[in-house]
Write an enzyme that holds these catalytic residues in place. Sequence first.
Site, PDB file in Angstrom:
ATOM      1  N   HIS A  50       0.785  -1.319  -0.146  1.00 55.81           N
ATOM      2  CA  HIS A  50       0.048  -0.205   0.105  1.00 55.81           C
ATOM      3  C   HIS A  50       0.805   1.270  -0.059  1.00 55.81           C
ATOM      4  O   HIS A  50       0.353   2.364   0.233  1.00 55.81           O
ATOM      5  CB  HIS A  50      -1.137   0.096   1.373  1.00 55.81           C
ATOM      6  CG  HIS A  50      -0.324   0.083   2.632  1.00 55.81           C
ATOM      7  ND1 HIS A  50      -0.742  -0.518   3.659  1.00 55.81           N
ATOM      8  CD2 HIS A  50       0.750   0.892   2.900  1.00 55.81           C
ATOM      9  CE1 HIS A  50      -0.020  -0.018   4.690  1.00 55.81           C
ATOM     10  NE2 HIS A  50       0.976   0.469   4.104  1.00 55.81           N
TER      11      HIS A  50
ATOM     12  N   HIS B 287      -2.659   4.592   9.211  1.00 50.16           N
ATOM     13  CA  HIS B 287      -1.450   5.269   9.838  1.00 50.16           C
ATOM     14  C   HIS B 287      -1.663   6.611  10.501  1.00 50.16           C
ATOM     15  O   HIS B 287      -1.231   7.589  10.175  1.00 50.16           O
ATOM     16  CB  HIS B 287      -0.710   5.430   8.500  1.00 50.16           C
ATOM     17  CG  HIS B 287      -0.380   4.420   7.553  1.00 50.16           C
ATOM     18  ND1 HIS B 287      -1.206   3.613   6.993  1.00 50.16           N
ATOM     19  CD2 HIS B 287       0.723   3.469   7.601  1.00 50.16           C
ATOM     20  CE1 HIS B 287      -0.741   2.652   6.276  1.00 50.16           C
ATOM     21  NE2 HIS B 287       0.387   2.381   6.376  1.00 50.16           N
TER      22      HIS B 287
ATOM     23  N   HIS C 179       9.546  -4.088   4.777  1.00 48.80           N
ATOM     24  CA  HIS C 179      10.366  -2.726   4.756  1.00 48.80           C
ATOM     25  C   HIS C 179      10.221  -2.148   5.987  1.00 48.80           C
ATOM     26  O   HIS C 179       9.740  -2.665   7.016  1.00 48.80           O
ATOM     27  CB  HIS C 179       9.341  -1.856   4.026  1.00 48.80           C
ATOM     28  CG  HIS C 179       7.843  -1.551   4.326  1.00 48.80           C
ATOM     29  ND1 HIS C 179       6.951  -2.435   4.468  1.00 48.80           N
ATOM     30  CD2 HIS C 179       7.269  -0.324   4.744  1.00 48.80           C
ATOM     31  CE1 HIS C 179       5.796  -2.190   5.104  1.00 48.80           C
ATOM     32  NE2 HIS C 179       6.167  -0.716   5.179  1.00 48.80           N
TER      33      HIS C 179
ATOM     34  N   GLU D 232       3.210  -5.315   8.994  1.00 43.40           N
ATOM     35  CA  GLU D 232       2.104  -5.116   8.145  1.00 43.40           C
ATOM     36  C   GLU D 232       1.300  -6.490   7.524  1.00 43.40           C
ATOM     37  O   GLU D 232       0.375  -6.476   7.294  1.00 43.40           O
ATOM     38  CB  GLU D 232       2.039  -4.074   7.133  1.00 43.40           C
ATOM     39  CG  GLU D 232       2.422  -2.669   7.664  1.00 43.40           C
ATOM     40  CD  GLU D 232       2.460  -1.561   6.805  1.00 43.40           C
ATOM     41  OE1 GLU D 232       2.427  -0.443   7.072  1.00 43.40           O
ATOM     42  OE2 GLU D 232       2.860  -1.776   5.528  1.00 43.40           O
TER      43      GLU D 232
HETATM   44  C1  DHB Z   1       6.227   3.724   3.200  1.00 44.51           C
HETATM   45  C2  DHB Z   1       5.436   2.384   3.079  1.00 44.51           C
HETATM   46  C3  DHB Z   1       4.473   2.254   4.185  1.00 44.51           C
HETATM   47  O1  DHB Z   1       3.883   0.998   4.199  1.00 44.51           O
HETATM   48  C4  DHB Z   1       3.906   3.380   4.854  1.00 44.51           C
HETATM   49  O2  DHB Z   1       2.856   3.114   5.326  1.00 44.51           O
HETATM   50  C5  DHB Z   1       4.711   4.515   4.459  1.00 44.51           C
HETATM   51  C6  DHB Z   1       5.725   4.749   3.520  1.00 44.51           C
HETATM   52  C7  DHB Z   1       7.291   3.733   2.255  1.00 44.51           C
HETATM   53  O3  DHB Z   1       7.749   2.910   1.686  1.00 44.51           O
HETATM   54  O4  DHB Z   1       7.764   4.660   2.069  1.00 44.51           O
HETATM   55 FE    FE Z   2       2.028   1.418   5.950  1.00 41.58          FE
END
Ligand code: DHB
Ligand code: FE
Length: 313
Positions: free
Chosen positions: A12, A59, A196, A243
């Site tokens: 997302h 978020h 991530h 997540e």
């Molecule tokens: C990023 C990824 C996310 O899941 C998020 O909520 C905010 C930023 C990113 O890769 O920058």
């Molecule tokens: Fe996110």
Amino acid sequence: MARIIAGVGSSHVPAIGAALDNGKTEEPYWKRVFSGFEKSQEWMRDTKPDVAIIVYNDHASAFSVDLIPTFALGCAAEFPPADEGWGPRPVPVVKGHPALASHIAQSVILDEFDLTICNKMEVDHGMTVPMNLLFGKVDRHAHWPCPVIPLAVNVVMYPPPTGHRCFMLGQAIKKAVESYPDDLRVVIFGTGGLSHQISGPRAGLINSKWDKNFLDNLSKDPQRLVKIPHIDYMREAGAEGIEMVMWLIMRGALDDKVDEVYRFYTVPASNTAVGHIILENRARGAKAAGKRKPAAGKLKRAAAGAKVERVRS
Ligand code: DHB
Ligand code: FE
């Protein structure tokens, strides 16, 4: 009766939404990402679900850190896009399905999952970006192709729910949907991830081996995934990799055996490994509404850039 016919997993990343909103989808960096969803949009147009249940995380847009429900079900008639700092995204207000949502709330709460009921809620990129990836760009004055029931999961502040709990909630949602009297064909999304980490010394961490293993097991052996403890997500998939437990709600809501009809993986988009999968239940709603035949095997896999292990360190 209503029936869940398929599950969709999708990352997302907010920058994907910004790329779409600012006309950058043809730039090579973004084309690599968007082209992986072209077949999925075709699949979605062909599948035409009556309702989508979208498991996502807020978020700190709708809830702030003052109040963090573990599982929050959207029972409202509509969900406006949230202002995430640059004004609300130029996407249509998401229409809900209050009757099915209330039915799911009743059923899963009596099955001992203590949901928070949301009768008013804005939705952020956690939901609107996967919607764009699967439904395409939709003018803010037009309509999304189907009503959506949002299910927000806390994965922003510890302790989030375990993968096991998420999977069991998915099973309870399946039972709830199947006890709804109308013939509705429902698609469920699990969103977020894959690996991530967006801050701290390990910012930029991506673990493609972990991601691939997760996708493989999601199709074939989800019971291996439900046992993964939080600390492993943190170590192996980065701080935001947690997540991925949301994908286990989607998987729990499907049959034991599913057909993986599409997969896409590319690294990176912003800081994130973009993963996407489409899993179909074998009966695929043919019984529910008699509308269509199975589409398994129609789509093929795409996996661009799967070898990059670390984009920043
Ligand atoms: C990023 C990824 C996310 O899941 C998020 O909520 C905010 C930023 C990113 O890769 O920058
Ligand atoms: Fe996110």
